[in-house]
Scaffold this motif. Structure first.
Motif, short mmCIF file in Angstrom:
data_model
loop_
_atom_site.label_atom_id
_atom_site.label_comp_id
_atom_site.label_asym_id
_atom_site.label_seq_id
_atom_site.Cartn_x
_atom_site.Cartn_y
_atom_site.Cartn_z
N GLY A 152 -19.78 -76.10 11.80
CA GLY A 152 -20.87 -75.21 11.42
C GLY A 152 -20.42 -73.89 10.83
N GLN A 153 -19.11 -73.69 10.67
CA GLN A 153 -18.58 -72.46 10.11
C GLN A 153 -18.37 -72.61 8.60
OE1 GLN A 153 -18.16 -69.63 12.00
NE2 GLN A 153 -19.20 -70.91 13.52
N PRO A 154 -18.36 -71.47 7.88
CA PRO A 154 -18.10 -71.54 6.44
C PRO A 154 -16.76 -72.21 6.16
CG PRO A 154 -18.90 -69.36 7.04
CD PRO A 154 -18.65 -70.09 8.33
N ALA A 155 -16.73 -73.04 5.12
CA ALA A 155 -15.52 -73.78 4.79
C ALA A 155 -15.47 -74.02 3.30
CB ALA A 155 -15.49 -75.12 5.54
N ALA A 156 -14.26 -74.32 2.81
CA ALA A 156 -14.06 -74.66 1.40
C ALA A 156 -13.92 -76.17 1.26
CB ALA A 156 -12.84 -73.93 0.86
N SER A 157 -14.02 -76.61 0.04
CA SER A 157 -13.87 -78.05 -0.23
C SER A 157 -12.42 -78.48 0.00
CB SER A 157 -14.28 -78.34 -1.67
OG SER A 157 -13.41 -77.66 -2.56
N ARG A 158 -12.22 -79.78 0.06
CA ARG A 158 -10.89 -80.37 0.17
C ARG A 158 -10.57 -81.08 -1.13
NH1 ARG A 158 -8.96 -85.30 2.13
NH2 ARG A 158 -11.07 -85.93 2.72
N MET A 159 -9.38 -80.85 -1.67
CA MET A 159 -8.99 -81.43 -2.95
C MET A 159 -8.19 -82.71 -2.71
SD MET A 159 -7.04 -79.35 -6.01
CE MET A 159 -6.96 -79.98 -7.68
N LYS A 160 -8.61 -83.81 -3.32
CA LYS A 160 -7.94 -85.10 -3.12
C LYS A 160 -7.58 -85.70 -4.48
CE LYS A 160 -8.48 -89.68 -1.01
NZ LYS A 160 -7.14 -89.62 -0.40
N ARG A 161 -6.29 -85.96 -4.66
CA ARG A 161 -5.81 -86.46 -5.95
C ARG A 161 -6.24 -87.90 -6.16
NH1 ARG A 161 0.47 -86.06 -7.84
NH2 ARG A 161 0.68 -88.24 -7.21
N LEU A 162 -6.67 -88.19 -7.40
CA LEU A 162 -7.06 -89.54 -7.80
C LEU A 162 -6.00 -90.20 -8.66
CD1 LEU A 162 -10.78 -88.82 -8.75
CD2 LEU A 162 -9.92 -89.74 -6.58
N SER A 163 -5.39 -89.42 -9.57
CA SER A 163 -4.42 -90.01 -10.48
C SER A 163 -3.44 -88.94 -10.94
CB SER A 163 -5.12 -90.62 -11.70
OG SER A 163 -5.78 -89.62 -12.44
N PHE A 164 -2.31 -89.38 -11.45
CA PHE A 164 -1.29 -88.46 -11.96
C PHE A 164 -0.55 -89.16 -13.09
CE2 PHE A 164 3.13 -86.97 -11.99
CZ PHE A 164 2.95 -85.60 -12.21
N GLU A 165 -0.28 -88.42 -14.17
CA GLU A 165 0.40 -89.02 -15.32
C GLU A 165 1.21 -87.95 -16.03
OE1 GLU A 165 -0.63 -91.16 -19.62
OE2 GLU A 165 -2.24 -90.45 -18.29
N VAL A 166 2.43 -88.31 -16.41
CA VAL A 166 3.25 -87.45 -17.26
C VAL A 166 2.95 -87.85 -18.71
CG1 VAL A 166 5.59 -86.79 -17.93
CG2 VAL A 166 5.04 -87.19 -15.52
N GLU A 167 2.42 -86.91 -19.47
CA GLU A 167 2.00 -87.21 -20.84
C GLU A 167 3.12 -86.99 -21.86
OE1 GLU A 167 -2.73 -86.31 -20.87
OE2 GLU A 167 -1.43 -84.54 -20.83
N PHE A 168 3.94 -85.96 -21.67
CA PHE A 168 5.06 -85.68 -22.58
C PHE A 168 6.25 -85.24 -21.74
CE2 PHE A 168 1.15 -84.46 -24.89
CZ PHE A 168 1.15 -85.47 -25.84
N ALA A 169 7.44 -85.64 -22.17
CA ALA A 169 8.64 -85.32 -21.40
C ALA A 169 9.75 -84.77 -22.26
CB ALA A 169 9.12 -86.56 -20.64
N GLY A 170 9.42 -84.05 -23.35
CA GLY A 170 10.43 -83.40 -24.14
C GLY A 170 10.59 -84.05 -25.50
N PRO A 171 11.41 -83.44 -26.36
CA PRO A 171 12.32 -82.33 -26.06
C PRO A 171 11.70 -80.93 -26.15
CG PRO A 171 12.64 -83.07 -28.32
CD PRO A 171 11.62 -84.00 -27.71
#
Length: 1001
Positions: free
Chosen positions: A714-733
């Protein structure tokens, strides 16, 4: 003084028998005159006794006094002073306490405040009825109350005589003033200050003349009555008290608003932004000459400052300067070429730099309060010298005004006036109101002021400063002393861009300053050629006019129009500067196609740009550090000198080696470049840590949160962040980039309330973490509730966290880092977290609103109220001694121009101007086809000292200047500067805004 000689006359012979006359004559007492016969005493006046019964008579009103009760009390007291009633009265009307009235007598009239009959003592009604007294209740309408009294008493009043009607209003004002003077005298400890006998004599003589229809005899008697009340005030306070009447104007007001305020020839000051004066002049052209004449006559003043009451503390410096500049132009246009001398705003606009900005624009005085909310310091003294950090000062009014549109403030008026008389060297009481409606007591007060200065001297703001001594006490506030109400106001107004319009504004303004720089340097380089043509002033003015139109669009929030205009201006002037530095010449045989990249900042930087049509396998060459193909095209990192350019080829040189691998990399959840490491959190999708290479502990972490929710307890609270996906789009140079998608979950139900996509990017050679946040799928019920909620408790934010709760936070204010302990530190630029020897700057790109959450977390607000923006850009920079440089870099892109032949004759890189101090920021570079004193063409440059110390720097140029001088922002000369070789030496005070003009012609 001498007098003409008299004609000689023959002496008259004196008979010998007469005794000698002159000084030797014996002295004899003169005869005692016969006493004059005593005048018969005037017969006692007969008639009724009129008494008003009000709450707290003779005492300071309670804090719970309502406007309705105050209005009814005013009606009850003043209605009895109508001359038709006074003519039937035996004594002047009295005011008594509602809860402790004197016993009623035969024929008396007791007028009770509307709705308060039940507050009379028990049995009082019966007592009045038994005594034959008339007990009646007033109404909130004074005219109706007067008519009811006249009907009950059988009083006939002259009808249809406009002169007598006007004089009757003076009687009513006299009744109110007498009431207030009595309260003022009581508050000052002199309740018997009024000469009641003399006052009654004049009042009844005037009332009898009025009843007889003798309109000529009334004014003299009334004026004498007012003078008696003035003398009573002088008994308790013998020197001038100052009443400063402020009338607010707004662009949305209808025609005639100024004209109504000019009806009474009593000192008044219009507090109006220039846009309001402009609007009224268009709606009511005839009022402009009347306003100008009233100012000339000395009883009207206009105070203001900027064109519109924008959010100056949260906008770029050059945006604020535009507001001042445009405001001055409008004031002079409609006020007979007069300059406004007092800076003032109705809307909150207080911050430490106001004194400096005001002084630079010719202001002498200021008003240090806001009337629409916000937090600001209040001083006990009515006047002080308001100082800015670099030492400029404005003589300022600090006394908060009373609201002249609220009836309850009328009852407080004499008590507040007494308070300033008792405690202040200069008794000062400002009043504030809109043109209409105004409170009835205020109208009576101004009516009385035409006849006598009963309560003091009514003065315009300018006259108040001129007539009173300059204060010797100074006031130099810190940025934490102020907190704006802008976000709450935008949310209350359902602004769809309550937050995101600030980043948009900052980026458009940065682009505009880039256009100014491109044009100025293009013009300067052209004019420096030996065979340069004579500069055409009309062409220069046409160019400037196009830029000014885009500038006006930005500052008046026509952002789409401004963006379109800037697209064309950037293309035009980047091409012009390219031609100026050599691309207009005949190409060499070995010339290659390529790109010219311009840096419009005094910040040497490695910048990322997109090269349209470039070879996908472009290799490092000269200033080109690295390149790679991304979705938008070929992205390249280019090493740019400050205020300079770099040329890079379009096609690959196969003989050159490929970019070195490993400078940027991605491994699992970790991204790296040469100096930085970023780790994504596998659970939340936020950034678990940002740190320098080789450091054991993360400096800062980041998540996105929804606040204002309720947890299972019943106390004030913030949301919880939960990851759905992760991707590396570019890796150099050239770049490493990863994207994480997450849900923001309700802490109680676990249901998703929003989806967040975070794209993190590191470029080779750049010590900057770039973070793009995109919000989608926002829960409709959360959005609906948030639209009507307090934005500081319910919002979507980027939450930053650092490990040490004792870290020092510094926010950029006027580009200078200032230590802050504020719960809601506002800055659109950056906040620097200092711990031990580490400095980590969160760069916001124009996002201005932040809230601390405990000792080691900070929320940067992204969505609040009805905000519709869903895409946000932020950055983190490590160990930047001058964070303003990172803030400017983040919002100011480099400009790319395609070229058919290159590199230019000057080489593949070069600079056109620069400063030798990183603590000095250049905020504007403009071109002048004719400098002051007719010294030929030149540049107009604005500098700001950002480190908080005295700075001496050298401003260098691509050619030797011939002359330089410091000016204020109105074109008034301050002093000549030292020119040495290709540079100009400049000395700046801490936090100083410095304008200099450099001639080259």
């Amino acid at each position: 003084m001498s007098t003409p000689d008299a004609e000689p006359q023959e002496p008259n012979p004196t008979p010998a028998t007469e005794p000698p006359s002159g000084v030797f004559e014996p002295y004899t007492e003169p005869p005692v005159p016969e006493p004059a016969p005593e005048a018969p005493p005037a017969p006692p006046r007969t008639g009724r006794t009129l008494t008003a019964l009000i709450p707290d008579a003779g005492k300071e009103p309670s804090a719970g006094l309502t406007d309705a009760e105050a209005q009814a009390a005013w009606c009850a007291v003043t209605a009895l002073w109508h001359p038709s009633l006074l003519a039937k009265a035996a004594v002047a009307p009295r005011v008594e306490s509602l809860t402790a009235p004197t016993p009623p007598g035969p024929g008396e009239v007791r007028l009770v405040v509307d709705g308060l009959l039940d507050r009379l003592p028990s049995g009082y009604r019966t007592q009045a009825e038994d005594a034959g007294a008339m007990l009646m209740e007033s109404s909130p309408d004074r005219d109706r109350t007067i008519r009811e009294l006249q009907d009950r008493l059988g009083v006939d009043a002259p009808a249809g005589d406009a002169a007598l009607d006007g004089l009757a209003a003076d009687f009513l004002a006299l009744g109110m003033v007498r009431w207030m003077v009595r309260d003022l005298a009581s508050a000052m400890g002199r309740p018997d200050a009024i000469n009641e006998e003399a006052l009654a004599r004049e009042v009844f003589a005037a009332a009898d003349a009025w009843s007889a229809g003798d309109a000529e005899a009334v004014p003299g008697r009334l004026k004498a009555a007012f003078e008696i009340l003035t003398q009573a005030r002088e008994h308790v306070y013998s020197v001038d008290a100052y009443l400063v009447d402020l009338c607010l104007l707004d662009p949305a007001l209808p025609a005639g608003s100024i004209a109504r305020a000019l009806e009474s020839n009593v000192a008044i000051t219009f507090l109006a932004q220039a846009q309001a004066i402009e609007a009224q002049a268009k709606l009511d052209p005839e009022v402009v000459p009347a306003l100008g004449q009233a100012i000339t006559d000395g009883w009207v003043d206009v105070i203001g400052g900027t064109y519109a009451e924008a959010e100056d503390p949260l906008l770029p410096i050059e945006s604020t300067l535009w507001q001042f500049r445009r405001g001055g132009e409008v004031y002079r246009e409609f006020l007979d070429d007069r300059n406004v001398e007092t800076y003032a705003r109705r809307r909150f606009g207080l911050w430490p730099q106001v004194a400096q900005l005001g002084r630079r624009h010719g202001y002498r005085f200021a008003v240090h309060f806001a009337l629409d909310g916000g937090r600001f310091p209040v001083t006990r003294e009515p006047k002080k010298l308001w100082e800015s950090p670099e030492g400029s000062s404005l003589e300022s009014l600090f006394r908060l005004p009373i609201a002249a549109d609220r009836p309850s403030q009328g009852l407080m008026f004499p008590w507040k006036l007494a308070a300033t008389m008792r405690t202040d060297t200069i008794a000062t009481l400002p009043l504030v109101h809109w043109p209409s409606p105004t409170a009835s007591w205020y109208q009576d007060l101004r009516r009385a002021a035409r006849l006598s200065p009963v309560f003091g001297r009514w003065a315009t703001v300018n006259d108040y400063f001129q007539l009173t001594d300059r204060p010797y006490e100074s006031f130099r506030p810190e940025p934490d002393a102020y907190a704006s109400p802008y976000l709450a106001q935008a949310v209350a107004a359902r602004d769809p861009e309550a937050i995101t319009r600030f980043p948009r504004h900052h980026r458009l303004r940065a682009r505009l300053e880039s256009v100014h720089w491109l044009r100025s340097l293009a013009r300067a380089v052209d004019a420096s050629h030996p065979d340069a043509a004579v500069i055409d002033p009309d062409a220069v003015q046409a160019e400037l006019s196009a830029i000014e139109q885009a500038e006006a669009a930005i500052e008046t929030r026509r952002y789409d129009e401004a963006a379109t205009a800037l697209d064309g201006l950037e293309a035009e002037w980047s091409a012009a500067l390219g031609r100026s530095i050599g691309f207009g010449a005949e190409p060499k045989a070995e010339a290659r196609r390529g790109y010219l990249v311009f840096n419009p900042l005094d910040v040497a930087r490695k910048v990322a740009v997109v090269l349209p049509g470039a070879s996908p396998d472009l290799r490092p060459e000269g200033p080109l550090i690295a390149a790679q193909l991304i979705d938008e095209g070929v992205a390249a990192v280019v090493d740019l000198p400050a205020f300079g350019f770099a040329w890079i080829p379009r096609d690959t040189d196969p003989e050159r080696p490929a970019a070195e691998l490993g400078k940027v990399s991605a491994s699992g959840n970790v991204l790296k470049n040469e100096t930085l490491e970023v780790e994504f959190d596998p659970e939340s999708g936020g950034l678990r840590g940002i740190l320098a290479i080789g450091e054991p502990t993360a400096r800062v972490a980041q998540q996105v949160v929804l606040t204002g929710l309720v947890g299972n307890d019943g106390q004030p609270a913030a949301s919880r962040m939960k990851r759905l996906s992760f991707e590396v789009e570019f890796a150099g140079p050239a770049v490493v980039q990863a994207v994480a998608s997450s849900h923001l979950l309700d802490p109680k139900s676990g249901q998703p309330l929003a989806r967040v996509t975070q794209r993190c990017r590191l470029w080779t050679g750049r010590p900057v973490v770039e973070l793009d946040v995109t919000v989608s799928d926002v829960d409709p019920s959360w959005a609906a509730t948030t639209a009507g909620s307090d934005p500081w408790t319910r919002h979507l934010a980027c939450r930053w966290a650092w490990p040490d709760a004792t870290s020092t936070l510094r926010r950029l204010a006027f580009l200078s880092p200032e230590t802050t302990d504020a719960e809601r530190p506002e800055t659109p630029d950056a906040i620097d977290v200092s711990m031990r020897r580490q400095r980590t700057a969160m760069v916001f790109g124009g996002l201005p609103y932040h809230k601390r959450n405990g000792g080691r977390m900070l929320d940067t607000l992204l969505v609040a109220g009805s905000e519709t923006g869903r895409e946000f850009s932020l950055a983190v920079v490590l160990d930047s001694e001058h964070p303003h440089r990172a803030a400017q870099d983040f919002v100011t892109p480099a400009i790319v121009v395609e070229t058919d032949a290159g590199p230019p004759p000057l080489g593949d890189r070069g600079w056109l101007m620069r400063t030798d101090s990183q603590a000095v920021a250049v905020t504007h570079v403009g071109f002048l086809h004719e400098t002051y004193d007719e010294r030929g063409w030149g540049l107009d440059v604005h500098l700001v000292e950002t480190a908080g110390y005295h700075a001496r720097c050298r401003l260098r140029f691509f050619r030797n200047p011939t002359w330089a001088r410091q000016y204020d922002l109105q074109g008034e000369a301050i002093g000549d500067l030292s020119v040495e070789g290709d540079g100009v030496w400049v000395d700046l005070m801490a936090g100083e805004l410095f304008r200099l003009v450099i001639a080259f012609g």
